[in-house]
Design a protein around this motif. Structure first.
Motif, mmCIF file in Angstrom:
data_model
loop_
_atom_site.group_PDB
_atom_site.id
_atom_site.type_symbol
_atom_site.label_atom_id
_atom_site.label_comp_id
_atom_site.label_asym_id
_atom_site.label_seq_id
_atom_site.Cartn_x
_atom_site.Cartn_y
_atom_site.Cartn_z
ATOM 1 N N ALA A 1 0.832 -1.206 0.000
ATOM 2 C CA ALA A 1 0.000 0.000 0.000
ATOM 3 C C ALA A 1 0.864 1.252 0.000
ATOM 4 N N ILE A 2 1.942 1.238 0.773
ATOM 5 C CA ILE A 2 2.846 2.396 0.834
ATOM 6 C C ILE A 2 3.446 2.691 -0.529
ATOM 7 N N ARG A 3 3.664 1.682 -1.342
ATOM 8 C CA ARG A 3 4.337 1.845 -2.638
ATOM 9 C C ARG A 3 3.393 2.241 -3.778
ATOM 10 N N GLN A 4 2.096 2.275 -3.529
ATOM 11 C CA GLN A 4 1.145 2.548 -4.602
ATOM 12 C C GLN A 4 1.034 4.052 -4.871
ATOM 13 N N ILE A 5 0.718 4.384 -6.142
ATOM 14 C CA ILE A 5 0.488 5.782 -6.513
ATOM 15 C C ILE A 5 -0.973 6.021 -6.892
ATOM 16 N N SER A 6 -1.795 4.969 -6.882
ATOM 17 C CA SER A 6 -3.224 5.078 -7.124
ATOM 18 C C SER A 6 -3.962 4.892 -5.805
ATOM 19 N N ILE A 7 -4.893 5.793 -5.494
ATOM 20 C CA ILE A 7 -5.616 5.706 -4.224
ATOM 21 C C ILE A 7 -6.400 4.397 -4.137
ATOM 22 N N LYS A 8 -7.089 4.028 -5.215
ATOM 23 C CA LYS A 8 -7.899 2.815 -5.178
ATOM 24 C C LYS A 8 -7.020 1.576 -4.978
ATOM 25 N N ARG A 9 -5.879 1.538 -5.649
ATOM 26 C CA ARG A 9 -5.002 0.371 -5.498
ATOM 27 C C ARG A 9 -4.362 0.362 -4.108
ATOM 28 N N LEU A 10 -4.056 1.537 -3.602
ATOM 29 C CA LEU A 10 -3.527 1.646 -2.242
ATOM 30 C C LEU A 10 -4.528 1.078 -1.238
ATOM 31 N N LEU A 11 -5.789 1.467 -1.391
ATOM 32 C CA LEU A 11 -6.826 0.957 -0.483
ATOM 33 C C LEU A 11 -7.051 -0.538 -0.667
ATOM 34 N N ALA A 12 -6.853 -1.030 -1.892
ATOM 35 C CA ALA A 12 -7.010 -2.463 -2.138
ATOM 36 C C ALA A 12 -5.961 -3.265 -1.376
ATOM 37 N N TYR A 13 -4.699 -2.822 -1.447
ATOM 38 C CA TYR A 13 -3.658 -3.527 -0.690
ATOM 39 C C TYR A 13 -3.846 -3.336 0.812
ATOM 40 N N SER A 14 -4.399 -2.195 1.195
ATOM 41 C CA SER A 14 -4.737 -2.005 2.596
ATOM 42 C C SER A 14 -5.733 -3.065 3.060
ATOM 43 N N SER A 15 -6.667 -3.445 2.194
ATOM 44 C CA SER A 15 -7.631 -4.492 2.547
ATOM 45 C C SER A 15 -6.938 -5.824 2.796
ATOM 46 N N VAL A 16 -5.881 -6.119 2.023
ATOM 47 C CA VAL A 16 -5.110 -7.338 2.266
ATOM 48 C C VAL A 16 -4.542 -7.317 3.682
ATOM 49 N N ALA A 17 -4.024 -6.151 4.083
ATOM 50 C CA ALA A 17 -3.470 -6.010 5.427
ATOM 51 C C ALA A 17 -4.557 -6.150 6.486
ATOM 52 N N GLN A 18 -5.695 -5.499 6.268
ATOM 53 C CA GLN A 18 -6.767 -5.539 7.264
ATOM 54 C C GLN A 18 -7.363 -6.935 7.403
ATOM 55 N N LEU A 19 -7.421 -7.682 6.305
ATOM 56 C CA LEU A 19 -7.879 -9.069 6.395
ATOM 57 C C LEU A 19 -6.907 -9.904 7.226
ATOM 58 N N GLY A 20 -5.632 -9.502 7.197
ATOM 59 C CA GLY A 20 -4.650 -10.175 8.039
ATOM 60 C C GLY A 20 -4.984 -10.066 9.522
ATOM 61 N N TYR A 21 -5.502 -8.916 9.943
ATOM 62 C CA TYR A 21 -5.919 -8.760 11.336
ATOM 63 C C TYR A 21 -6.993 -9.793 11.699
ATOM 64 N N MET A 22 -7.953 -9.968 10.803
ATOM 65 C CA MET A 22 -9.048 -10.899 11.073
ATOM 66 C C MET A 22 -8.545 -12.342 11.164
ATOM 67 N N VAL A 23 -7.616 -12.697 10.273
ATOM 68 C CA VAL A 23 -7.062 -14.053 10.291
ATOM 69 C C VAL A 23 -6.260 -14.282 11.571
ATOM 70 N N VAL A 24 -5.524 -13.260 12.012
ATOM 71 C CA VAL A 24 -4.760 -13.370 13.262
ATOM 72 C C VAL A 24 -5.685 -13.634 14.438
ATOM 73 N N GLY A 25 -6.818 -12.938 14.486
ATOM 74 C CA GLY A 25 -7.767 -13.145 15.576
ATOM 75 C C GLY A 25 -8.263 -14.578 15.642
ATOM 76 N N ILE A 26 -8.493 -15.185 14.470
ATOM 77 C CA ILE A 26 -8.912 -16.592 14.446
ATOM 78 C C ILE A 26 -7.776 -17.492 14.909
ATOM 79 N N GLY A 27 -6.560 -17.173 14.460
ATOM 80 C CA GLY A 27 -5.401 -17.974 14.849
ATOM 81 C C GLY A 27 -5.115 -17.917 16.339
ATOM 82 N N LEU A 28 -5.405 -16.766 16.971
ATOM 83 C CA LEU A 28 -5.205 -16.669 18.423
ATOM 84 C C LEU A 28 -6.129 -17.608 19.180
#
Length: 499
Positions: free
Chosen positions: A295-322
């Protein structure tokens, strides 16, 4: 009250073909809005009914489970259904003008029909207590999603839709094979019946194979790292209304189904002592870091937010793993909080795209001086994405950190904090470009004048701010999502035996 349950699926099932037969785009939009609004009201009524711990069972056709299909409404899936209904309704209110510009008039009624089918599929996935019926609804939502993503303005939308189709087909194939293996072992498709008699067949290798196949299929649908490759292009190239809707709902429903399978189908005692929790923690942590870095490396707002979603989904997966009550509460809360946060951010990005015909940061220097309300909306939504105290995003991350510390897993806690700091960087990257880098202020011109920017859309801005204010409201007044999350996690723990 029980009859309301099936209406959540029946209403869009009836209105979608009617919409497809109506060539008038305004009438097609109105029918779609009426359908989604009605579903939202019913979902809210059911949510209030079950939020205290009540469970509603509805047997289709009067056939008793496990022979018949059963819909089961509890605090968790009622919350998911409410999210889907609210986001669908607000997306239609927000994106009418955008859809009319991005999609050809001759396809608009078909677009609205497919939009309702996506909602139908997601609702069905949330509500059904039959695992094969879940697969049917998953395919309805997926096939409709491929269609509406492909209706994007650029040719890249077709490529993005095709990539999503390939990934989605693989995911559905794995999931269906897993269902087949589980049925061969158990002789039933009802989730509760499988869980009740699980001890009778848990020693079969076929059951472990079913679990692995179903997990792979759902991970593809949820875009969990490293099976996320379809998501950035799909979110970036889809029509604006579609991006707002699917980014806020589709992967969240897949995470819900993953929760449902791991606790209401396969008991926690079966998989809790395997490597699965560690694998989920590894996948979630890598997803948080990788998604934030990209997300930090993107120059398009929509693509930046898309990769941000990958990161945010990681939070949800971590919660299940805990796999503890704090971690699971964090996951359920993040399903809700990320849905409203990402809707607000993609709405702000959509307004920028509608007015300036681009979301490339290099072409948006100083645009925030002309669009201060849009800039403010993105900034406030960004605070929730980061997890600043007083915003919705903080609450779920707080519970996830508590879950990690409860297990003395300081590495996971550190990764959550690092990913949140990285979120500051990519959110600030957008704000800096919009607010500070422009040399001169842009001026608004009439559409078709050939100039840089077109007039604003008050309706879209109002809907965007509804979501922004929701991010702030649920950060300060957490009772509604927190009560639902606590009740849902209590049910998961009692049913699945989480620690």
């Amino acid at each position: 009250m029980d009859a309301y349950t099936v209406l959540l699926v029946v209403i869009p099932l009836l209105t979608a073909p009617v919409t497809a037969m109506i060539a008038n785009r305004h009438l097609a939009w109105a029918i779609s809005l009426l359908s989604t609004a009605t579903v939202t009201v019913i979902a809210y009524i059911l949510f209030r009914e079950v939020s205290s711990g009540t469970v509603i069972h509805y047997e289709l056709g009067g056939w008793k489970p496990p022979w018949g299909i059963e819909y089961v409404i509890d605090a968790l899936n009622a919350l998911v259904a409410l999210i889907v209904g609210v986001i669908a309704t607000l997306a239609l209110l927000y994106g009418k003008k955008m859809a009319e510009r991005e999609i050809h008039d001759s396809q608009l009624h078909l677009f609205y029909a497919a939009f309702q089918l996506v909602m139908l599929g997601l609702l069905g996935m949330a509500l059904t207590g039959d695992i094969f019926n879940l697969f049917v609804f998953l395919e309805i939502s997926s096939l409709s999603s491929y269609a509406i993503i492909a209706m994007g303005q650029k040719r890249q939308a077709l490529v993005a839709s095709f990539n999503y189709l390939i990934a989605g087909t693989l995911g559905a194939t794995f999931f269906l094979l897993g269902i087949g293996f589980l049925y061969a072992a158990s002789g039933t498709l009802n989730m509760a019946d499988i869980a009740t008699h699980f001890k009778q067949f848990e020693s079969m290798t076929l059951v472990l194979t079913a679990l692995l196949f179903m997990l792979i299929g759902l991970a593809l649908k949820a875009a969990a790292f490293p099976l996320h490759s379809w998501l950035p292009d799909a979110y970036t190239q889809a029509p604006t209304m579609v991006t707002v809707f699917i980014a806020s709902t589709s992967t969240k429903v897949a995470v819900y189904v993953l929760l449902r399978c791991l606790y209401h189908v396969f008991p926690q005692d079966y998989w809790g002592d395997t490597l699965l929790p560690d694998f989920l923690l590894l996948s979630g942590c890598l997803g948080m870091l990788y998604g934030s870095y990209k997300a930090i490396r993107q120059i398009s707002i929509k693509r930046l937010l898309a990769y941000s979603s990958v990161a945010q989904l990681g939070y949800m997966v971590v919660g299940i793993g805990l796999n503890n009550d704090a971690g699971l509460t964090g996951t359920v809360l993040h399903i809700f909080n990320h849905a409203i946060t990402k809707a607000a951010l993609f709405m702000a990005a959509g307004i920028i795209y509608y007015r300036l015909h681009t979301t490339n940061l290099e072409h948006l220097r100083g645009a925030g001086k002309t669009m201060p309300w849009t800039l403010a909306a993105f900034a406030l939504g960004g605070l929730s994405l980061i997890g600043v105290p007083g915003t919705a995003g903080f609450i779920s991350k707080w519970y996830l950190v508590q879950g990690a510390l409860a297990q003395q897993n300081y590495v996971v806690a550190a990764v959550i904090l690092i990913a949140s700091v990285m979120a500051i960087l990519y959110v600030w990257k957008v704000i800096e470009a919009l607010a500070f880098d422009g040399k001169t202020k842009l001026h608004v011109h009439q559409v078709g004048s050939g100039k840089d920017i077109v007039p604003s859309m008050p309706a879209a801005t109002v809907v965007c701010y509804v979501m922004v204010l929701a991010c702030l409201y649920f950060g300060l007044y957490t009772q509604l999502p927190l009560e639902a999350a606590t009740t849902a996690v209590t049910s998961l723990i009692e049913t699945g035996g989480a620690r």
